[in-house]
Design an enzyme around this catalytic site. Structure first.
Site, PDB file in Angstrom:
ATOM      1  N   HIS A  53      -3.729   4.147   4.878  1.00  0.00           N
ATOM      2  CA  HIS A  53      -4.845   3.192   4.958  1.00  0.00           C
ATOM      3  C   HIS A  53      -6.137   3.871   4.498  1.00  0.00           C
ATOM      4  CE1 HIS A  53      -7.615   0.218   6.526  1.00  0.00           C
ATOM      5  NE2 HIS A  53      -8.231   1.184   7.149  1.00  0.00           N
ATOM      6  N   ARG A  85       0.858  -1.188   0.000  1.00  0.00           N
ATOM      7  CA  ARG A  85       0.000   0.000   0.000  1.00  0.00           C
ATOM      8  C   ARG A  85       0.895   1.239   0.000  1.00  0.00           C
ATOM      9  NH1 ARG A  85      -2.260   0.510   5.440  1.00  0.00           N
ATOM     10  NH2 ARG A  85      -0.840   2.236   5.634  1.00  0.00           N
ATOM     11  N   TYR A 125       4.248   5.171  11.480  1.00  0.00           N
ATOM     12  CA  TYR A 125       4.628   3.771  11.735  1.00  0.00           C
ATOM     13  C   TYR A 125       5.413   3.105  10.597  1.00  0.00           C
ATOM     14  CZ  TYR A 125       0.258   3.105   9.059  1.00  0.00           C
ATOM     15  OH  TYR A 125      -0.718   3.168   8.105  1.00  0.00           O
TER      16      TYR A 125
HETATM   17  C1  LIG Z   1     -15.115  -6.634  11.461  1.00  0.00           C
HETATM   18  C2  LIG Z   1     -14.358  -5.350  11.391  1.00  0.00           C
HETATM   19  N1  LIG Z   1     -13.511  -5.014  12.377  1.00  0.00           N
HETATM   20  C3  LIG Z   1     -12.810  -3.854  12.302  1.00  0.00           C
HETATM   21  C4  LIG Z   1     -12.976  -3.002  11.246  1.00  0.00           C
HETATM   22  C5  LIG Z   1     -12.181  -1.686  11.175  1.00  0.00           C
HETATM   23  N2  LIG Z   1     -11.160  -1.762  10.104  1.00  0.00           N
HETATM   24  C6  LIG Z   1     -11.361  -1.206   8.911  1.00  0.00           C
HETATM   25  S1  LIG Z   1     -10.087  -1.510   7.846  1.00  0.00           S
HETATM   26  C7  LIG Z   1      -9.220  -2.370   9.011  1.00  0.00           C
HETATM   27  C8  LIG Z   1      -7.892  -2.988   8.672  1.00  0.00           C
HETATM   28  C9  LIG Z   1      -7.962  -3.846   7.445  1.00  0.00           C
HETATM   29  O1  LIG Z   1      -6.723  -4.343   7.084  1.00  0.00           O
HETATM   30  P1  LIG Z   1      -6.562  -5.387   5.935  1.00  0.00           P
HETATM   31  O2  LIG Z   1      -7.558  -6.489   6.079  1.00  0.00           O
HETATM   32  O3  LIG Z   1      -5.138  -5.772   5.865  1.00  0.00           O
HETATM   33  O4  LIG Z   1      -7.021  -4.592   4.618  1.00  0.00           O
HETATM   34  P2  LIG Z   1      -6.455  -3.235   4.010  1.00  0.00           P
HETATM   35  O5  LIG Z   1      -7.243  -2.124   4.656  1.00  0.00           O
HETATM   36  O6  LIG Z   1      -5.005  -3.153   4.313  1.00  0.00           O
HETATM   37  O7  LIG Z   1      -6.738  -3.291   2.556  1.00  0.00           O
HETATM   38  C10 LIG Z   1      -9.937  -2.424  10.216  1.00  0.00           C
HETATM   39  C11 LIG Z   1      -9.464  -3.111  11.423  1.00  0.00           C
HETATM   40  C12 LIG Z   1     -13.881  -3.388  10.231  1.00  0.00           C
HETATM   41  N3  LIG Z   1     -14.081  -2.644   9.148  1.00  0.00           N
HETATM   42  N4  LIG Z   1     -14.551  -4.565  10.324  1.00  0.00           N
END
Ligand SMILES: Cc1ncc(C[n+]2csc(CCOP(=O)(O)OP(=O)(O)O)c2C)c(N)n1
Length: 361
Positions: free
Chosen positions: A262, A258, A271
């Site tokens: 985020h 990425r 970080y």
């Molecule tokens: C069930 C749930 N828990 C927490 C969140 C909050 N949240 C949104 S994005 C994220 C991190 C996602 O990381 P990843 O799966 O690696 O995907 P990326 O955003 O890096 O594409 C979190 C914890 C959520 N959307 N859904």
């Protein structure tokens, strides 16, 4: 079979185009016609430009929270290019270029990030499920769609996207196990961009790579260079073939990075190591693919510059249209879940109205 040749348990990674955009092994190059190659590139480029613009609009206070796709364009566009029109896309929230490839309008996608639910409602024939933000919910949705296709005897597959962090969630495991035991035509793509907000990949899982997680479920799995559109295309083509022949799901880990934050609420400089970013900037999927297409004489620098200008203008024009549509009324947020609003939501609505009125004064 690619999943055998590039066994993730042996830490093998499948790549066709190297980091500089040269073919690693002619035998691995998938058959893709010139028109499709160009459409893949153009959509990735439009995705990159629409993304850069969205970030700017947000910083200008004109767009709500936005989740950038920069650096991940190949990981989610090439898989869609490898599908048939009737196949299903089950997106998470960072697959804008793939959605554009499947036929979603940029206007809709901007509308979604502008806070209007209508932007998450796609024409039925596109077969794109709504963006689903709950992490890893996409895998259960995809498993359900794939099972339905199998039940009805339709020769079609579902491709569901999840992040590296999402591969630690319950729904990832439940969905994958269900698809495996029912041998449903599901392709799961983990876009491993190496961060779940600020949690690095190493802290998310002790697995040597995320593709290896599929092996435990009896699912053919492969780790692919996610910044290599040719490798992603080939891996998905093979998975699709397996799925429509009744041989069940495939798990693909797309190793990518990425390049941006985020979301617009995040600050990765707190970080993330700058050297890491520089390392990955050199592996940019768009630069790599462009070099390949120029070498193949399918594209010139001049044509590329023209496309960039065209896409900048298009993004600007599209966003202005979205801005004109205005914000959704406050009541919309409350109106469509309950036949009658529960007491606490009634109170919240009244409070919001009061706040909105005082802000308007
Ligand atoms: C069930 C749930 N828990 C927490 C969140 C909050 N949240 C949104 S994005 C994220 C991190 C996602 O990381 P990843 O799966 O690696 O995907 P990326 O955003 O890096 O594409 C979190 C914890 C959520 N959307 N859904």
């Amino acid at each position: 079979m690619l999943t055998k040749k590039f066994d993730p348990l042996k830490k093998k990674i499948f790549q066709v185009l190297d980091h500089e955009g040269n073919i690693t092994d002619e035998k691995l190059v998938p058959k893709i016609d010139d028109e499709t190659l160009l459409k893949m590139y153009k959509t990735m480029l439009l995705g990159r430009i629409a993304d850069t613009k969205a970030l700017q609009y947000q910083r200008q206070g004109r767009m709500l929270t936005y989740a950038p796709i920069k650096g991940q364009e190949a990981a989610h566009t090439a898989p869609i290019a490898a599908l048939d029109k009737k196949d299903w896309m089950v997106p998470a929230f960072r697959e804008m270029a793939g959605m554009l490839y499947k036929g979603a309008d940029l206007e809709k996608l901007y509308l979604y990030w502008y806070g209007n639910e209508e932007g998450n409602h796609f024409d039925e024939e596109l077969r794109i499920l709504p963006i689903s933000v709950p992490i890893a919910s996409q895998i259960n949705h995809g498993a359900g769609v794939a099972y339905a296709a199998k039940y009805k005897g339709d020769k079609e597959v579902a491709v569901a996207f999840v992040g590296d962090g999402g591969s630690s969630h319950g729904e990832f495991h439940e969905g994958l196990n269900f698809a495996a035991t029912t041998q449903s035509p599901l392709i799961v793509i983990i876009q491993n961009n190496q961060w779940a907000i600020s949690t690095p990949r190493e802290a998310q899982s002790k697995a040597q790579n995320l593709a290896s997680k599929g092996i435990g479920y009896g699912v053919p799995s492969i780790l692919v260079d996610g910044n290599d559109p040719l490798a992603m295309f080939a891996a998905v083509k093979e998975a699709r073939e397996r799925a429509i022949n009744g041989n069940g799901p495939t798990l693909i880990e797309a190793l990518t990075y990425r390049l941006g934050p985020h979301t617009t609420s995040d600050d990765p400089t707190i970080y993330r190591d700058d050297d890491d970013l520089k390392y990955w900037e050199k592996r940019d999927p768009i630069i790599r693919f462009k070099k390949y297409l120029i070498d193949k004489e399918l594209l010139t620098e001049e044509e590329d510059e023209k496309l960039q200008k065209e896409y900048k203008d298009f993004s600007n024009k599209t966003f202005k249209k979205v801005e004109k549509s205005g914000l959704v009324p406050l009541e919309d947020v409350f109106n469509y879940t309950y036949a009658e609003l529960p007491k606490d939501l009634k109170e919240q609505l009244a409070l919001h109205k009061k706040l909105a009125e005082s802000e308007a004064k």
